[in-house]
Scaffold this motif. Sequence first.
Motif, PDB file in Angstrom:
ATOM      1  N   GLU A  57      -6.095  -4.623  13.071  1.00  0.00           N
ATOM      2  CA  GLU A  57      -4.960  -5.373  12.305  1.00  0.00           C
ATOM      3  C   GLU A  57      -5.525  -5.652  10.708  1.00  0.00           C
ATOM      4  N   GLU A  58      -6.764  -5.631  10.519  1.00  0.00           N
ATOM      5  CA  GLU A  58      -7.368  -5.763   9.328  1.00  0.00           C
ATOM      6  C   GLU A  58      -6.918  -4.261   8.625  1.00  0.00           C
ATOM      7  N   GLU A  59      -7.177  -3.199   9.050  1.00  0.00           N
ATOM      8  CA  GLU A  59      -6.970  -1.865   8.516  1.00  0.00           C
ATOM      9  C   GLU A  59      -5.581  -1.853   8.355  1.00  0.00           C
ATOM     10  N   GLU A  60      -4.624  -2.329   9.143  1.00  0.00           N
ATOM     11  CA  GLU A  60      -3.109  -2.117   8.757  1.00  0.00           C
ATOM     12  C   GLU A  60      -2.782  -2.887   7.825  1.00  0.00           C
ATOM     13  N   PHE A  61      -3.431  -4.173   7.429  1.00  0.00           N
ATOM     14  CA  PHE A  61      -3.078  -5.101   6.407  1.00  0.00           C
ATOM     15  C   PHE A  61      -3.549  -4.478   5.099  1.00  0.00           C
ATOM     16  N   TRP A  62      -4.798  -3.617   4.963  1.00  0.00           N
ATOM     17  CA  TRP A  62      -5.199  -2.947   3.881  1.00  0.00           C
ATOM     18  C   TRP A  62      -4.348  -1.754   3.621  1.00  0.00           C
ATOM     19  N   LEU A  63      -3.810  -1.212   4.527  1.00  0.00           N
ATOM     20  CA  LEU A  63      -2.771   0.014   4.400  1.00  0.00           C
ATOM     21  C   LEU A  63      -1.389  -0.592   3.657  1.00  0.00           C
ATOM     22  N   ARG A  64      -1.046  -1.667   4.008  1.00  0.00           N
ATOM     23  CA  ARG A  64       0.283  -2.510   3.434  1.00  0.00           C
ATOM     24  C   ARG A  64      -0.232  -2.729   1.899  1.00  0.00           C
ATOM     25  N   VAL A  65      -1.193  -3.337   1.842  1.00  0.00           N
ATOM     26  CA  VAL A  65      -1.592  -3.755   0.375  1.00  0.00           C
ATOM     27  C   VAL A  65      -1.607  -2.711  -0.364  1.00  0.00           C
ATOM     28  N   LYS A  66      -2.213  -1.529   0.053  1.00  0.00           N
ATOM     29  CA  LYS A  66      -2.340  -0.211  -0.667  1.00  0.00           C
ATOM     30  C   LYS A  66      -0.784   0.327  -1.177  1.00  0.00           C
ATOM     31  N   ALA A  67       0.128   0.343  -0.060  1.00  0.00           N
ATOM     32  CA  ALA A  67       1.238   0.849  -0.509  1.00  0.00           C
ATOM     33  C   ALA A  67       1.972   0.116  -1.426  1.00  0.00           C
ATOM     34  N   ALA A  71       3.366   1.011  -5.020  1.00  0.00           N
ATOM     35  CA  ALA A  71       4.811   0.863  -5.380  1.00  0.00           C
ATOM     36  C   ALA A  71       5.025  -0.024  -6.686  1.00  0.00           C
ATOM     37  N   ARG A  72       4.244  -1.033  -6.876  1.00  0.00           N
ATOM     38  CA  ARG A  72       4.270  -1.592  -8.181  1.00  0.00           C
ATOM     39  C   ARG A  72       3.679  -0.629  -9.073  1.00  0.00           C
ATOM     40  N   GLN A  73       2.716   0.194  -9.098  1.00  0.00           N
ATOM     41  CA  GLN A  73       2.355   0.930 -10.117  1.00  0.00           C
ATOM     42  C   GLN A  73       3.228   1.909 -10.302  1.00  0.00           C
ATOM     43  N   ALA A  74       4.096   2.366  -9.507  1.00  0.00           N
ATOM     44  CA  ALA A  74       5.306   3.518  -9.904  1.00  0.00           C
ATOM     45  C   ALA A  74       6.342   2.808 -10.497  1.00  0.00           C
ATOM     46  N   ALA A  75       6.584   1.461 -10.083  1.00  0.00           N
ATOM     47  CA  ALA A  75       7.643   0.855 -10.922  1.00  0.00           C
ATOM     48  C   ALA A  75       7.265   0.516 -12.355  1.00  0.00           C
ATOM     49  N   VAL A  76       6.002   0.120 -12.772  1.00  0.00           N
ATOM     50  CA  VAL A  76       5.440  -0.216 -13.840  1.00  0.00           C
ATOM     51  C   VAL A  76       5.243   0.987 -14.887  1.00  0.00           C
ATOM     52  N   THR A  77       5.044   2.251 -14.336  1.00  0.00           N
ATOM     53  CA  THR A  77       4.474   3.212 -15.043  1.00  0.00           C
ATOM     54  C   THR A  77       5.751   3.980 -15.921  1.00  0.00           C
ATOM     55  N   ILE A  78       5.492   4.020 -17.126  1.00  0.00           N
ATOM     56  CA  ILE A  78       6.409   4.577 -17.963  1.00  0.00           C
ATOM     57  C   ILE A  78       6.578   6.191 -17.891  1.00  0.00           C
ATOM     58  N   LYS A  79       7.554   6.682 -17.747  1.00  0.00           N
ATOM     59  CA  LYS A  79       7.692   8.258 -17.355  1.00  0.00           C
ATOM     60  C   LYS A  79       8.433   8.751 -18.704  1.00  0.00           C
ATOM     61  N   SER A  80       7.852   9.764 -19.167  1.00  0.00           N
ATOM     62  CA  SER A  80       8.342  10.287 -20.349  1.00  0.00           C
ATOM     63  C   SER A  80       9.023  11.896 -19.769  1.00  0.00           C
ATOM     64  N   ASP A  81      10.197  11.929 -20.443  1.00  0.00           N
ATOM     65  CA  ASP A  81      10.637  13.161 -20.112  1.00  0.00           C
ATOM     66  C   ASP A  81      10.494  14.327 -21.128  1.00  0.00           C
ATOM     67  N   GLU A  82       9.428  15.017 -21.004  1.00  0.00           N
ATOM     68  CA  GLU A  82       9.158  16.353 -21.814  1.00  0.00           C
ATOM     69  C   GLU A  82       8.899  17.545 -21.220  1.00  0.00           C
TER      70      GLU A  82
END
Length: 82
Positions: A57-67, A71-82
């Motif tokens: 259960e603890e392992e599953e919890f940390w996998l959800r936290v990592k995901a 997801a938050r990092q991908a939403a906040v990352t600024i992508k440049s089209d070069e």
Amino acid sequence: MEGNLALKTPNLARRLPALCGLMFCLGAGLEYVMCKTGFYNVTAIREGQKAAAQQAEEEEFWLRVKARREARQAAVTIKSDE
């Protein structure tokens, strides 16, 4: 009450060795029964299963936290089209 009908105070020093012996025998008998019936084996197995379930259960919890963090990092990352 007075006389022959009066309650006598118990002599603890005289009865204590017999009480200790009786309690020792009862404890030894209880341990014998628990060992013969496999109580300790069953308890050890259940505790192991409980620990394994908690670890999963603890392992599953940390996998959800990592995901969620990814997801938050991908939403906040600024992508440049070069």
